[in-house]
Design a protein around this motif. Structure first.
Motif, mmCIF file in Angstrom:
data_model
loop_
_atom_site.group_PDB
_atom_site.id
_atom_site.type_symbol
_atom_site.label_atom_id
_atom_site.label_comp_id
_atom_site.label_asym_id
_atom_site.label_seq_id
_atom_site.Cartn_x
_atom_site.Cartn_y
_atom_site.Cartn_z
ATOM 1 N N CYS A 31 0.834 -1.210 0.000
ATOM 2 C CA CYS A 31 0.000 0.000 0.000
ATOM 3 C C CYS A 31 0.864 1.254 0.000
ATOM 4 C CB CYS A 31 -0.931 0.006 1.210
ATOM 5 S SG CYS A 31 -2.225 -1.230 1.160
ATOM 6 N N MET A 32 1.893 1.260 0.820
ATOM 7 C CA MET A 32 2.798 2.411 0.880
ATOM 8 C C MET A 32 3.416 2.686 -0.487
ATOM 9 S SD MET A 32 3.241 3.927 3.908
ATOM 10 C CE MET A 32 4.889 4.608 3.764
ATOM 11 N N ARG A 33 3.916 1.634 -1.138
ATOM 12 C CA ARG A 33 4.536 1.813 -2.455
ATOM 13 C C ARG A 33 3.529 2.356 -3.462
ATOM 14 N NH1 ARG A 33 6.693 -3.104 -1.040
ATOM 15 N NH2 ARG A 33 5.400 -4.234 -2.532
ATOM 16 N N CYS A 34 2.330 1.830 -3.451
ATOM 17 C CA CYS A 34 1.297 2.297 -4.392
ATOM 18 C C CYS A 34 0.988 3.770 -4.166
ATOM 19 C CB CYS A 34 0.014 1.483 -4.230
ATOM 20 S SG CYS A 34 0.121 -0.208 -4.806
ATOM 21 N N LEU A 35 0.767 4.136 -2.929
ATOM 22 C CA LEU A 35 0.393 5.508 -2.611
ATOM 23 C C LEU A 35 1.522 6.494 -2.910
ATOM 24 C CD1 LEU A 35 -1.482 4.613 0.656
ATOM 25 C CD2 LEU A 35 -2.537 5.577 -1.405
ATOM 26 N N GLN A 36 2.737 6.118 -2.591
ATOM 27 C CA GLN A 36 3.862 7.003 -2.873
ATOM 28 C C GLN A 36 4.113 7.117 -4.373
ATOM 29 O OE1 GLN A 36 6.615 5.111 -0.115
ATOM 30 N NE2 GLN A 36 6.651 7.006 1.081
ATOM 31 N N LYS A 37 3.861 6.052 -5.100
ATOM 32 C CA LYS A 37 4.067 6.067 -6.550
ATOM 33 C C LYS A 37 3.152 7.090 -7.233
ATOM 34 C CE LYS A 37 5.985 4.218 -10.211
ATOM 35 N NZ LYS A 37 7.403 4.217 -10.450
ATOM 36 N N VAL A 38 1.961 7.294 -6.660
ATOM 37 C CA VAL A 38 1.037 8.260 -7.257
ATOM 38 C C VAL A 38 1.168 9.644 -6.618
ATOM 39 C CG1 VAL A 38 -0.612 6.534 -8.045
ATOM 40 C CG2 VAL A 38 -0.918 7.569 -5.781
ATOM 41 N N GLY A 39 2.209 9.835 -5.787
ATOM 42 C CA GLY A 39 2.514 11.174 -5.310
ATOM 43 C C GLY A 39 2.180 11.496 -3.865
ATOM 44 N N ALA A 40 1.692 10.528 -3.100
ATOM 45 C CA ALA A 40 1.389 10.807 -1.699
ATOM 46 C C ALA A 40 2.684 11.021 -0.916
ATOM 47 C CB ALA A 40 0.600 9.658 -1.078
ATOM 48 N N VAL A 41 2.688 12.001 -0.036
ATOM 49 C CA VAL A 41 3.844 12.196 0.829
ATOM 50 C C VAL A 41 3.890 11.045 1.837
ATOM 51 C CG1 VAL A 41 3.921 14.705 0.552
ATOM 52 C CG2 VAL A 41 2.593 13.697 2.412
ATOM 53 N N THR A 42 5.042 10.775 2.384
ATOM 54 C CA THR A 42 5.232 9.604 3.247
ATOM 55 C C THR A 42 4.243 9.561 4.413
ATOM 56 O OG1 THR A 42 7.559 9.504 2.647
ATOM 57 C CG2 THR A 42 6.913 8.352 4.657
ATOM 58 N N ARG A 58 -10.170 -6.336 9.346
ATOM 59 C CA ARG A 58 -11.430 -6.359 10.104
ATOM 60 C C ARG A 58 -12.585 -6.914 9.284
ATOM 61 N NH1 ARG A 58 -10.240 -0.453 12.346
ATOM 62 N NH2 ARG A 58 -8.930 -1.057 14.094
ATOM 63 N N GLY A 59 -12.305 -7.215 8.020
ATOM 64 C CA GLY A 59 -13.347 -7.779 7.168
ATOM 65 C C GLY A 59 -14.175 -6.748 6.430
ATOM 66 N N HIS A 60 -13.778 -5.495 6.464
ATOM 67 C CA HIS A 60 -14.483 -4.425 5.752
ATOM 68 C C HIS A 60 -13.801 -4.205 4.404
ATOM 69 C CE1 HIS A 60 -16.825 -3.549 9.293
ATOM 70 N NE2 HIS A 60 -15.710 -3.509 9.998
ATOM 71 N N TYR A 61 -13.931 -5.187 3.534
ATOM 72 C CA TYR A 61 -13.195 -5.183 2.278
ATOM 73 C C TYR A 61 -13.566 -4.009 1.375
ATOM 74 C CZ TYR A 61 -12.291 -9.770 4.103
ATOM 75 O OH TYR A 61 -11.940 -10.790 4.924
ATOM 76 N N SER A 62 -14.755 -3.469 1.529
ATOM 77 C CA SER A 62 -15.143 -2.324 0.707
ATOM 78 C C SER A 62 -14.336 -1.069 1.055
ATOM 79 C CB SER A 62 -16.634 -2.028 0.877
ATOM 80 O OG SER A 62 -16.912 -1.699 2.232
ATOM 81 N N HIS A 63 -13.643 -1.100 2.180
ATOM 82 C CA HIS A 63 -12.829 0.035 2.599
ATOM 83 C C HIS A 63 -11.345 -0.319 2.654
ATOM 84 C CE1 HIS A 63 -16.816 1.236 3.807
ATOM 85 N NE2 HIS A 63 -16.376 2.476 3.954
ATOM 86 N N GLY A 64 -10.976 -1.473 2.086
ATOM 87 C CA GLY A 64 -9.599 -1.950 2.167
ATOM 88 C C GLY A 64 -8.847 -1.840 0.852
ATOM 89 N N LEU A 65 -8.187 -2.927 0.501
ATOM 90 C CA LEU A 65 -7.310 -2.928 -0.667
ATOM 91 C C LEU A 65 -8.010 -2.557 -1.974
ATOM 92 C CD1 LEU A 65 -5.037 -6.017 -0.050
ATOM 93 C CD2 LEU A 65 -4.330 -3.637 -0.214
ATOM 94 N N ASN A 66 -9.285 -2.858 -2.085
ATOM 95 C CA ASN A 66 -9.936 -2.516 -3.360
ATOM 96 C C ASN A 66 -10.055 -1.007 -3.557
ATOM 97 O OD1 ASN A 66 -11.996 -1.928 -1.590
ATOM 98 N ND2 ASN A 66 -13.573 -3.018 -2.731
ATOM 99 N N ARG A 67 -9.755 -0.224 -2.533
ATOM 100 C CA ARG A 67 -9.716 1.245 -2.680
ATOM 101 C C ARG A 67 -8.490 1.675 -3.473
ATOM 102 N NH1 ARG A 67 -14.159 3.111 -2.863
ATOM 103 N NH2 ARG A 67 -14.628 0.954 -3.215
ATOM 104 N N LEU A 68 -7.530 0.769 -3.677
ATOM 105 C CA LEU A 68 -6.337 1.087 -4.459
ATOM 106 C C LEU A 68 -6.541 0.751 -5.924
ATOM 107 C CD1 LEU A 68 -3.401 -0.214 -2.220
ATOM 108 C CD2 LEU A 68 -4.152 2.131 -2.557
ATOM 109 N N GLY A 69 -7.753 0.673 -6.357
ATOM 110 C CA GLY A 69 -8.069 0.276 -7.730
ATOM 111 C C GLY A 69 -7.304 1.030 -8.798
ATOM 112 N N THR A 70 -7.436 0.550 -10.005
ATOM 113 C CA THR A 70 -6.692 1.128 -11.119
ATOM 114 C C THR A 70 -7.289 2.435 -11.597
ATOM 115 O OG1 THR A 70 -7.974 -0.162 -12.673
ATOM 116 C CG2 THR A 70 -5.909 -1.091 -11.901
#
Length: 70
Positions: A31-42, A58-70
């Motif tokens: 997640c860190m690599r993805c976010l920094q790659k698109v310009g997020a500060v550390t 916690r099982g709240h997949y709608s608020h998890g990794l799928n938020r990093l979509g393409t």
């Protein structure tokens, strides 16, 4: 093969039920690599990665990794 698939092959464990288990630290680092790659500060990437990982664990997949979509 996508970068995600390459990463998954390097860091996963398959249990007896053929479920893929990715260690929490590896998900956070991804997640860190993805976010920094698109310009997020550390600091922002760190906070967002924590929230994304926590949601998935916690099982709240709608608020998890799928938020990093393409």
């Amino acid at each position: 093969m996508t970068t995600w698939e390459q990463l998954a092959k390097q860091t996963t464990v398959v249990d007896d039920n053929s479920d893929v288990i990715v260690p929490r630290d590896e998900v956070h680092a991804f997640c860190m690599r993805c976010l920094q790659k698109v310009g997020a500060v550390t600091e922002h990437a760190e906070a967002m990665a924590e929230l994304i990982v926590a949601a998935d664990y916690r099982g709240h997949y709608s608020h998890g990794l799928n938020r990093l979509g393409t």
